[in-house]
Design a protein around this motif. Structure first.
Motif, PDB file in Angstrom:
ATOM      1  N   ILE A  23       0.836  -1.187   0.000  1.00  7.83           N
ATOM      2  CA  ILE A  23       0.000   0.000   0.000  1.00  7.83           C
ATOM      3  C   ILE A  23       0.876   1.245   0.000  1.00  7.83           C
ATOM      4  O   ILE A  23       1.920   1.284   0.669  1.00  7.83           O
ATOM      5  N   GLN A  24       0.500   2.200  -0.830  1.00  6.69           N
ATOM      6  CA  GLN A  24       1.130   3.518  -0.787  1.00  6.69           C
ATOM      7  C   GLN A  24       0.033   4.541  -0.556  1.00  6.69           C
ATOM      8  O   GLN A  24      -0.945   4.599  -1.308  1.00  6.69           O
ATOM      9  N   TRP A  25       0.193   5.306   0.521  1.00  8.21           N
ATOM     10  CA  TRP A  25      -0.835   6.261   0.906  1.00  8.21           C
ATOM     11  C   TRP A  25      -0.709   7.547   0.099  1.00  8.21           C
ATOM     12  O   TRP A  25       0.369   7.884  -0.382  1.00  8.21           O
ATOM     13  N   GLY A  26      -1.839   8.252  -0.004  1.00 10.73           N
ATOM     14  CA  GLY A  26      -1.896   9.450  -0.844  1.00 10.73           C
ATOM     15  C   GLY A  26      -1.232  10.670  -0.250  1.00 10.73           C
ATOM     16  O   GLY A  26      -1.151  11.709  -0.906  1.00 10.73           O
ATOM     17  N   GLU A  27      -0.763  10.579   1.018  1.00 16.00           N
ATOM     18  CA  GLU A  27      -0.021  11.691   1.589  1.00 16.00           C
ATOM     19  C   GLU A  27       1.045  11.162   2.530  1.00 16.00           C
ATOM     20  O   GLU A  27       1.070   9.969   2.830  1.00 16.00           O
ATOM     21  N   ASP A  28       1.905  12.032   3.004  1.00 14.11           N
ATOM     22  CA  ASP A  28       2.990  11.582   3.871  1.00 14.11           C
ATOM     23  C   ASP A  28       2.470  11.261   5.273  1.00 14.11           C
ATOM     24  O   ASP A  28       1.303  11.491   5.593  1.00 14.11           O
ATOM     25  N   ASP A  29       3.355  10.732   6.120  1.00 11.10           N
ATOM     26  CA  ASP A  29       2.942  10.275   7.451  1.00 11.10           C
ATOM     27  C   ASP A  29       2.330  11.399   8.283  1.00 11.10           C
ATOM     28  O   ASP A  29       1.322  11.200   8.967  1.00 11.10           O
ATOM     29  N   ALA A  30       2.934  12.582   8.216  1.00 10.55           N
ATOM     30  CA  ALA A  30       2.430  13.714   9.009  1.00 10.55           C
ATOM     31  C   ALA A  30       1.011  14.082   8.568  1.00 10.55           C
ATOM     32  O   ALA A  30       0.124  14.341   9.395  1.00 10.55           O
ATOM     33  N   GLY A  31       0.777  14.078   7.263  1.00 12.99           N
ATOM     34  CA  GLY A  31      -0.553  14.382   6.729  1.00 12.99           C
ATOM     35  C   GLY A  31      -1.587  13.360   7.156  1.00 12.99           C
ATOM     36  O   GLY A  31      -2.721  13.700   7.503  1.00 12.99           O
ATOM     37  N   ARG A  32      -1.184  12.087   7.148  1.00 12.99           N
ATOM     38  CA  ARG A  32      -2.113  11.027   7.572  1.00 12.99           C
ATOM     39  C   ARG A  32      -2.446  11.140   9.049  1.00 12.99           C
ATOM     40  O   ARG A  32      -3.588  10.983   9.454  1.00 12.99           O
ATOM     41  N   ARG A  33      -1.439  11.403   9.874  1.00 11.34           N
ATOM     42  CA  ARG A  33      -1.680  11.559  11.312  1.00 11.34           C
ATOM     43  C   ARG A  33      -2.730  12.628  11.566  1.00 11.34           C
ATOM     44  O   ARG A  33      -3.620  12.474  12.391  1.00 11.34           O
ATOM     45  N   GLU A  34      -2.600  13.732  10.827  1.00  9.67           N
ATOM     46  CA  GLU A  34      -3.521  14.857  11.006  1.00  9.67           C
ATOM     47  C   GLU A  34      -4.937  14.458  10.590  1.00  9.67           C
ATOM     48  O   GLU A  34      -5.909  14.701  11.298  1.00  9.67           O
ATOM     49  N   LYS A  35      -5.052  13.802   9.448  1.00  7.32           N
ATOM     50  CA  LYS A  35      -6.374  13.404   8.947  1.00  7.32           C
ATOM     51  C   LYS A  35      -7.030  12.350   9.829  1.00  7.32           C
ATOM     52  O   LYS A  35      -8.234  12.363  10.049  1.00  7.32           O
ATOM     53  N   LEU A  36      -6.214  11.432  10.339  1.00  8.69           N
ATOM     54  CA  LEU A  36      -6.761  10.292  11.067  1.00  8.69           C
ATOM     55  C   LEU A  36      -7.053  10.601  12.530  1.00  8.69           C
ATOM     56  O   LEU A  36      -7.809   9.883  13.171  1.00  8.69           O
ATOM     57  N   LYS A  37      -6.418  11.661  13.047  1.00  9.17           N
ATOM     58  CA  LYS A  37      -6.552  11.975  14.485  1.00  9.17           C
ATOM     59  C   LYS A  37      -6.224  10.732  15.324  1.00  9.17           C
ATOM     60  O   LYS A  37      -6.979  10.317  16.200  1.00  9.17           O
ATOM     61  N   VAL A  38      -5.067  10.135  15.008  1.00 12.74           N
ATOM     62  CA  VAL A  38      -4.666   8.879  15.656  1.00 12.74           C
ATOM     63  C   VAL A  38      -4.368   9.118  17.134  1.00 12.74           C
ATOM     64  O   VAL A  38      -3.599  10.012  17.470  1.00 12.74           O
ATOM     65  N   PRO A  39      -4.969   8.322  18.034  1.00 18.18           N
ATOM     66  CA  PRO A  39      -4.644   8.482  19.459  1.00 18.18           C
ATOM     67  C   PRO A  39      -3.200   8.054  19.717  1.00 18.18           C
ATOM     68  O   PRO A  39      -2.736   7.071  19.156  1.00 18.18           O
ATOM     69  N   SER A  40      -2.487   8.813  20.558  1.00 18.29           N
ATOM     70  CA  SER A  40      -1.080   8.492  20.798  1.00 18.29           C
ATOM     71  C   SER A  40      -0.936   7.327  21.780  1.00 18.29           C
ATOM     72  O   SER A  40       0.114   6.712  21.867  1.00 18.29           O
ATOM     73  N   SER A  41      -1.994   7.041  22.553  1.00 18.09           N
ATOM     74  CA  SER A  41      -1.923   5.878  23.440  1.00 18.09           C
ATOM     75  C   SER A  41      -3.336   5.338  23.657  1.00 18.09           C
ATOM     76  O   SER A  41      -4.320   5.929  23.214  1.00 18.09           O
ATOM     77  N   HIS A  42      -3.396   4.207  24.341  1.00 16.34           N
ATOM     78  CA  HIS A  42      -4.666   3.538  24.640  1.00 16.34           C
ATOM     79  C   HIS A  42      -4.809   3.441  26.158  1.00 16.34           C
ATOM     80  O   HIS A  42      -3.803   3.465  26.867  1.00 16.34           O
ATOM     81  N   PRO A  43      -6.029   3.289  26.671  1.00 19.57           N
ATOM     82  CA  PRO A  43      -6.173   3.052  28.113  1.00 19.57           C
ATOM     83  C   PRO A  43      -5.322   1.876  28.599  1.00 19.57           C
ATOM     84  O   PRO A  43      -4.852   1.872  29.732  1.00 19.57           O
ATOM     85  N   ALA A  44      -5.100   0.886  27.737  1.00 19.34           N
ATOM     86  CA  ALA A  44      -4.306  -0.297  28.118  1.00 19.34           C
ATOM     87  C   ALA A  44      -2.804  -0.029  28.102  1.00 19.34           C
ATOM     88  O   ALA A  44      -2.015  -0.889  28.503  1.00 19.34           O
ATOM     89  N   GLY A  45      -2.390   1.159  27.633  1.00 17.38           N
ATOM     90  CA  GLY A  45      -0.967   1.495  27.600  1.00 17.38           C
ATOM     91  C   GLY A  45      -0.564   2.171  26.296  1.00 17.38           C
ATOM     92  O   GLY A  45      -1.366   2.309  25.381  1.00 17.38           O
ATOM     93  N   SER A  46       0.706   2.588  26.224  1.00 18.56           N
ATOM     94  CA  SER A  46       1.244   3.203  24.990  1.00 18.56           C
ATOM     95  C   SER A  46       1.650   2.073  24.050  1.00 18.56           C
ATOM     96  O   SER A  46       2.831   1.827  23.805  1.00 18.56           O
ATOM     97  N   LEU A  47       0.643   1.392  23.528  1.00 17.72           N
ATOM     98  CA  LEU A  47       0.867   0.125  22.822  1.00 17.72           C
ATOM     99  C   LEU A  47       1.549   0.326  21.476  1.00 17.72           C
ATOM    100  O   LEU A  47       1.231   1.247  20.731  1.00 17.72           O
ATOM    101  N   GLU A  48       2.475  -0.574  21.191  1.00 18.45           N
ATOM    102  CA  GLU A  48       3.119  -0.630  19.879  1.00 18.45           C
ATOM    103  C   GLU A  48       3.087  -2.082  19.407  1.00 18.45           C
ATOM    104  O   GLU A  48       3.091  -3.009  20.221  1.00 18.45           O
ATOM    105  N   ILE A  49       3.078  -2.252  18.096  1.00 13.16           N
ATOM    106  CA  ILE A  49       3.074  -3.607  17.538  1.00 13.16           C
ATOM    107  C   ILE A  49       4.492  -4.171  17.595  1.00 13.16           C
ATOM    108  O   ILE A  49       5.418  -3.580  17.045  1.00 13.16           O
ATOM    109  N   LYS A  50       4.638  -5.298  18.292  1.00 10.06           N
ATOM    110  CA  LYS A  50       5.938  -5.972  18.324  1.00 10.06           C
ATOM    111  C   LYS A  50       6.027  -6.987  17.193  1.00 10.06           C
ATOM    112  O   LYS A  50       6.964  -6.990  16.408  1.00 10.06           O
ATOM    113  N   ASP A  51       5.036  -7.881  17.136  1.00  8.11           N
ATOM    114  CA  ASP A  51       5.058  -8.963  16.147  1.00  8.11           C
ATOM    115  C   ASP A  51       3.684  -9.161  15.526  1.00  8.11           C
ATOM    116  O   ASP A  51       2.669  -9.083  16.219  1.00  8.11           O
TER     117      ASP A  51
END
Length: 268
Positions: A146-174
């Motif tokens: 997949i190639q998105w129509g804008e850069d990462d900063a633009g997507r973050r702004e459009k998506l309003k991605v939460p920086s963390s979850h109630p369960a923690g600052s979760l990141e994908i390991k595997d």
């Protein structure tokens, strides 16, 4: 080869809203994604940075069954009757043309790019393009790109991605895969996508031998059964497929079994 990163896991779901509600109960933020009018599908999404889980469901089967240019939707239509389960992954690229040239050089036949779009809840139009490998005799679906129509900063702004979850600052390991032939899958995917191989080890809890390919934003962890536990059951039910994710930086360890998939949170 042009650099790749893990983008998202597609979980085929007969009820994406139910998946959303279950994950919310476990402290994982899930949002309504939107509708793909041309494909008759819709989704709910859980973001971890810009990588995410997509629970993809069919909204209008009369549209979905006629899609002939998108192998992901064709796979969804074919497999959803078997039961809900993770079905495929997407890898992100910033240079689709170069990636296509690299894959063709390795002897692969390609399908696409296929254009995609959806309206977010706030009325923003998200656009992307997807590239598929035309598969022959592969029981484990290869990633699509997949190639998105804008850069990462633009997507973050459009998506309003939460920086963390109630369960923690979760990141994908595997990203987790159930496979029959570990050695063959590892060597094949490592070659095709230029990924570094980790050490094999036994996961007693899953009754499996596992080995990792390293990838930004989510490594790929392949497991083959050595006992009669979860991995063997999953293979019996769905064949070689992704079966879930491991998330790190949680506030506590937990394992969520959801619609045929496994989502594990490990503590910081």
């Amino acid at each position: 080869m042009t650099s790749l990163a893990f983008d998202h896991l597609v979980h085929f779901s007969s009820n994406p809203e139910s998946a959303k509600n279950t994950m919310l109960q476990h402290g994982i933020q899930v949002i309504e994604g939107g509708k793909h009018e041309n494909w008759g599908t819709y989704n709910t999404l859980a973001y971890f940075g810009l990588s995410y889980i997509e629970w993809l469901g069919i909204q209008d089967r009369s549209v979905s069954i006629q899609v002939d240019d998108n192998p992901l939707i064709q796979q969804l239509v074919a497999e959803l009757p078997l039961g809900d389960h993770p079905g495929r992954i997407a890898l992100r690229t910033n240079n689709m043309d170069q990636l296509a040239a690299d894959l063709k050089e390795k002897g692969l036949k390609l399908h696409g790019p296929v254009k995609g779009s959806r309206l977010t809840d706030s009325g923003e139009l998200l656009q992307w393009s997807m590239l598929f490998i035309a598969e022959e005799h592969s029981t484990l679906p290869l990633p699509f790109f997949i190639q998105w129509g804008e850069d990462d900063a633009g997507r973050r702004e459009k998506l309003k991605v939460p920086s963390s979850h109630p369960a923690g600052s979760l990141e994908i390991k595997d990203v987790l895969f159930a496979v029959e032939d570990l050695d063959n899958t590892i060597s094949s995917w490592s070659y095709l996508f230029d990924l570094q191989i980790g050490e094999a080890y036994i996961n007693e809890e899953w009754g499996a031998k596992c080995q990792r390919l390293y990838l930004p934003h989510g490594n790929l962890l392949f497991c083959t059964p050595v006992g009669d536990d979860f991995i063997k059951d999953f293979l019996d039910d769905f064949g070689e497929r992704p079966f879930g994710l491991q998330l790190e930086n949680g506030q506590q360890n937990r394992s969520i079994l959801l619609q045929g998939g496994m989502y594990e949170i490990t503590k910081e």
